[in-house]
Write an enzyme that holds these catalytic residues in place. Sequence first.
Site, PDB file in Angstrom:
ATOM      1  N   ASP A   1      83.862 -46.881  18.553  1.00 13.34           N
ATOM      2  CA  ASP A   1      83.721 -46.180  17.423  1.00 13.34           C
ATOM      3  C   ASP A   1      82.224 -45.615  17.224  1.00 13.34           C
ATOM      4  O   ASP A   1      81.266 -46.476  17.138  1.00 13.34           O
ATOM      5  CB  ASP A   1      83.782 -47.300  16.530  1.00 13.34           C
ATOM      6  CG  ASP A   1      83.440 -46.943  14.945  1.00 13.34           C
ATOM      7  OD1 ASP A   1      82.929 -45.998  14.706  1.00 13.34           O
ATOM      8  OD2 ASP A   1      83.740 -47.768  14.111  1.00 13.34           O
TER       9      ASP A   1
ATOM     10  N   HIS B   1      83.035 -52.393  11.956  1.00 12.28           N
ATOM     11  CA  HIS B   1      83.394 -52.019  10.554  1.00 12.28           C
ATOM     12  C   HIS B   1      84.985 -52.449  10.435  1.00 12.28           C
ATOM     13  O   HIS B   1      85.732 -52.647  11.498  1.00 12.28           O
ATOM     14  CB  HIS B   1      83.274 -50.428  10.433  1.00 12.28           C
ATOM     15  CG  HIS B   1      83.450 -50.002   9.311  1.00 12.28           C
ATOM     16  ND1 HIS B   1      84.881 -49.864   8.792  1.00 12.28           N
ATOM     17  CD2 HIS B   1      82.475 -49.340   8.361  1.00 12.28           C
ATOM     18  CE1 HIS B   1      84.618 -49.062   7.525  1.00 12.28           C
ATOM     19  NE2 HIS B   1      83.263 -49.070   7.315  1.00 12.28           N
TER      20      HIS B   1
ATOM     21  N   GLN C   1      78.450 -44.277  13.751  1.00 14.34           N
ATOM     22  CA  GLN C   1      76.944 -44.557  13.461  1.00 14.34           C
ATOM     23  C   GLN C   1      76.161 -43.891  14.746  1.00 14.34           C
ATOM     24  O   GLN C   1      74.853 -44.165  14.629  1.00 14.34           O
ATOM     25  CB  GLN C   1      76.690 -46.150  13.091  1.00 14.34           C
ATOM     26  CG  GLN C   1      77.519 -46.378  11.968  1.00 14.34           C
ATOM     27  CD  GLN C   1      77.005 -45.874  10.581  1.00 14.34           C
ATOM     28  OE1 GLN C   1      75.840 -45.150  10.575  1.00 14.34           O
ATOM     29  NE2 GLN C   1      77.891 -45.735   9.608  1.00 14.34           N
TER      30      GLN C   1
ATOM     31  N   LYS D   1      78.985 -38.259   8.166  1.00 20.79           N
ATOM     32  CA  LYS D   1      77.986 -38.958   8.555  1.00 20.79           C
ATOM     33  C   LYS D   1      76.826 -38.353   9.450  1.00 20.79           C
ATOM     34  O   LYS D   1      75.682 -38.710   9.837  1.00 20.79           O
ATOM     35  CB  LYS D   1      78.288 -40.299   9.317  1.00 20.79           C
ATOM     36  CG  LYS D   1      79.119 -41.222   8.386  1.00 20.79           C
ATOM     37  CD  LYS D   1      79.334 -42.371   9.283  1.00 20.79           C
ATOM     38  CE  LYS D   1      80.664 -43.296   8.660  1.00 20.79           C
ATOM     39  NZ  LYS D   1      80.051 -43.781   7.173  1.00 20.79           N
TER      40      LYS D   1
ATOM     41  N   CYS E   1      81.779 -52.865   4.360  1.00 25.28           N
ATOM     42  CA  CYS E   1      82.950 -52.860   4.977  1.00 25.28           C
ATOM     43  C   CYS E   1      82.673 -53.701   6.389  1.00 25.28           C
ATOM     44  O   CYS E   1      83.116 -53.094   7.384  1.00 25.28           O
ATOM     45  CB  CYS E   1      83.552 -51.470   5.360  1.00 25.28           C
ATOM     46  SG  CYS E   1      84.086 -50.683   3.842  1.00 25.28           S
TER      47      CYS E   1
END
Length: 419
Positions: free
Chosen positions: A213, A136, A216, A239, A377
């Site tokens: 990261d 991202h 997700q 999220k 993104c």
Amino acid sequence: MNMPHVALKLEPAPAFDVERIRVDFPILKLKIEGKPLVYLDNAASSQMPQPVIDRLVHYRTSQHANIHRAVHALSEIATHEYEEARRKLARFINAREDHEVIFTSGTTDGINLVAHSYGHAFIGKGDEIILTTLEHHSNIVPWQMLAEKKGAKIRVVPINDAGELLLDEYEKLFNPRTKFVALGHVSNALGTVNPVKLMIASAHVRSVPVLVDGAQAAPHMKVDVQDLDCDFYVFSGHKMCGPTGIGILYGKTALLDKMPPFKGGGDMILSVSFKKTIYAGLPNKFEAGTPPIAGAVGLAAAADYLSGINLDAINAYEHELLEYATAQIQRLPGVRIIGTATRKTAVLSFVIDGVHPHDIGTLLNQEGIAVRTGHHCAQPVMERFKVPATTRASFAFYNKLAEVDALIAGIREVQRVFL
């Protein structure tokens, strides 16, 4: 050849009662353009269940005050709830110490904290930072800014046609100047689940720290930072059924202790004079000013909610949705899935021959179907697959098979209108 539409007879496991879960989400009762809402934009922001909403209302109406230092009752209650949220989130990701959980405004803020604090302190001219093609923008731009300022270099792990990282190429990128690795646990654009544990171990053989990261990943699977052995892990509340404007940075104590503060202000100090400021210890050192107290309480409630359902059950059910949706879309002529990794979360990015993704999104909205269109993104991913944008349907545990059918019917309607 135009294949006939055949509905697959896949049903969720009996133990996973999606209809019962949907009752917890009041927004799913909405109608859009007169049609029942089919919300398939969960990779951007998931929806919030009533227990999390109720927890936020309870905090706002009976516990709210500023935290730390004050001795009045409401401040003591708010302080307790804020620090209890930290403890809950430390357990949620299996951090070794509560103070390894730093509250941030979200994933982007957490990455920037590490880039500015650790990066500026320990990365210098000629050093190298490894990223991946799947990142991202939030896990690209901060490192580019750091590299430009420090005279460092970005190296990038390529992907194959399925959207999977090429691990042999990853290994080749390491050299004595490699000082940091930053990679996504799951691709937001494609849903690819990266082999982060293996990649972390490989970096650690060279004594290179790794940031993951997890924006997700945290909503869809159990995250155990001790098992992964990552040095930093970041994710966002919005999220994973929580509020916006809140997230966490996990960092190993030894690294966080060495890092200078990223922001200055109240609550991150022990003492201040015009001659010298002495900084507070962890976690306060990285939480300058009044923090997002309600957000932290809401995020902890969201973690409790997901844990109560069971993240393994969530992962298994969402995989059923992914398999069903993948099989259905593959039967549609002129529709191509972008990203076909063996290990994926419930994300489907696709293109329709002859139709721009923005037109797809507009027509699907008229059917009450919310999807995301654009580059997500993740422009390097789009460039790799030679497409300007995709349509992305991203599923959550409160979606159901009938909503996949609605998506397929919506795509057919798009093709009828445009082709």
